[in-house]
Design a protein around this motif. Structure first.
Motif, PDB file in Angstrom:
ATOM      1  N   ASP A 168       7.932  18.628 -59.804  1.00  0.00           N
ATOM      2  CA  ASP A 168       8.437  19.393 -58.656  1.00  0.00           C
ATOM      3  C   ASP A 168       7.353  19.539 -57.592  1.00  0.00           C
TER       4      ASP A 168
ATOM      5  N   ARG B  44       6.180  12.698 -46.259  1.00  0.00           N
ATOM      6  CA  ARG B  44       7.251  11.929 -45.631  1.00  0.00           C
ATOM      7  C   ARG B  44       7.621  12.540 -44.279  1.00  0.00           C
ATOM      8  N   HIS B  45       7.799  13.853 -44.257  1.00  0.00           N
ATOM      9  CA  HIS B  45       8.142  14.531 -43.005  1.00  0.00           C
ATOM     10  C   HIS B  45       7.034  14.319 -41.965  1.00  0.00           C
ATOM     11  N   SER B  46       5.786  14.449 -42.395  1.00  0.00           N
ATOM     12  CA  SER B  46       4.657  14.278 -41.472  1.00  0.00           C
ATOM     13  C   SER B  46       4.621  12.870 -40.897  1.00  0.00           C
TER      14      SER B  46
ATOM     15  N   GLU C  89       7.107  10.760 -40.741  1.00  0.00           N
ATOM     16  CA  GLU C  89       8.301  10.572 -39.915  1.00  0.00           C
ATOM     17  C   GLU C  89       8.046  11.121 -38.504  1.00  0.00           C
TER      18      GLU C  89
ATOM     19  N   ASP D 118       4.791  17.475 -57.166  1.00  0.00           N
ATOM     20  CA  ASP D 118       4.592  16.140 -56.598  1.00  0.00           C
ATOM     21  C   ASP D 118       5.681  15.813 -55.581  1.00  0.00           C
ATOM     22  N   ILE D 119       6.922  16.135 -55.929  1.00  0.00           N
ATOM     23  CA  ILE D 119       8.042  15.868 -55.026  1.00  0.00           C
ATOM     24  C   ILE D 119       7.868  16.647 -53.723  1.00  0.00           C
ATOM     25  N   ALA D 120       7.499  17.908 -53.822  1.00  0.00           N
ATOM     26  CA  ALA D 120       7.300  18.726 -52.621  1.00  0.00           C
ATOM     27  C   ALA D 120       6.177  18.149 -51.755  1.00  0.00           C
ATOM     28  N   ARG D 121       5.084  17.736 -52.387  1.00  0.00           N
ATOM     29  CA  ARG D 121       3.962  17.141 -51.653  1.00  0.00           C
ATOM     30  C   ARG D 121       4.394  15.856 -50.965  1.00  0.00           C
ATOM     31  N   LEU D 122       5.130  15.018 -51.680  1.00  0.00           N
ATOM     32  CA  LEU D 122       5.581  13.753 -51.097  1.00  0.00           C
ATOM     33  C   LEU D 122       6.594  13.977 -49.972  1.00  0.00           C
ATOM     34  N   GLN D 123       7.432  14.986 -50.108  1.00  0.00           N
ATOM     35  CA  GLN D 123       8.371  15.294 -49.027  1.00  0.00           C
ATOM     36  C   GLN D 123       7.635  15.766 -47.782  1.00  0.00           C
ATOM     37  N   ARG D 124       6.573  16.572 -47.970  1.00  0.00           N
ATOM     38  CA  ARG D 124       5.765  16.999 -46.819  1.00  0.00           C
ATOM     39  C   ARG D 124       5.131  15.784 -46.142  1.00  0.00           C
TER      40      ARG D 124
END
Length: 124
Positions: free
Chosen positions: A88, A98-100, A102, A90-96
Motif C-alpha cells: 500500500d 505518476r501524478h508528478s 504527468e 509502495d502504491i501510494a508512492r508510485l501514484q504520487r
C-alpha cells in the motif's frame, strides 16, 4: 511436457533461474528429455506466482513457505498482512510519482523540478 528451454522462452527466465528455483524447492521437474529437464505445463502458472511474489518483494524463503502454507500458518499470515501494508505504501508512492510526472509532462515552469505543484505532489 515442456523442456527447460521452452519454459525459459515462455516465461522470459533464464534456464539457470529455473534450475535455481528447482534447487530451492519452488519447482520440480517431471523428468528429463535427454539431458534437458522437463516440466508439466502447470509450471507456467507457478512461475507467474513466483514472479509476482518476487516483484512484490518476497524472498525466496518466504515464497517457499507460501507455496506450502496451510490456513493455520499464523506467522505467514502475519507476514502477508505486513506485506499488504508495505505494498500500500509502495502504491501510494508510485501514484504520487505518476501524478508528478504527468504534471511535469505539460508544465511550463523552468526548471520543471522547481515547479511548486510538482514539488507538492512529491511531498504529499
Amino acid at each position: 511436457m515442456l523442456d527447460i528451454a521452452e519454459v525459459a522462452e515462455r516465461t522470459g527466465l533464464a534456464p539457470s533461474a529455473l534450475r535455481f528455483y528447482e534447487k530451492k524447492g519452488l519447482l520440480s521437474s517431471s523428468g528429463r528429455n535427454g539431458l534437458r529437464r522437463t516440466y508439466e505445463p502447470e509450471v507456467l502458472h507457478r512461475l507467474e506466482l513466483i514472479n509476482c511474489a518476487r516483484r512484490a518483494g518476497f524472498s525466496i524463503a518466504e515464497i517457499s513457505r507460501f507455496l506450502v502454507a496451510t490456513p493455520g500458518d499464523d506467522a505467514l499470515r502475519a507476514r502477508m498482512v505486513e506485506k499488504v501494508a508495505e505494498l500500500d505504501e509502495d502504491i501510494a508512492r508510485l501514484q504520487r510519482m505518476r501524478h508528478s510526472l504527468e504534471h511535469a509532462s505539460t508544465c511550463t515552469h523552468e526548471p520543471l523540478v522547481e515547479c511548486p505543484e510538482f514539488k507538492q505532489a512529491l511531498r504529499s
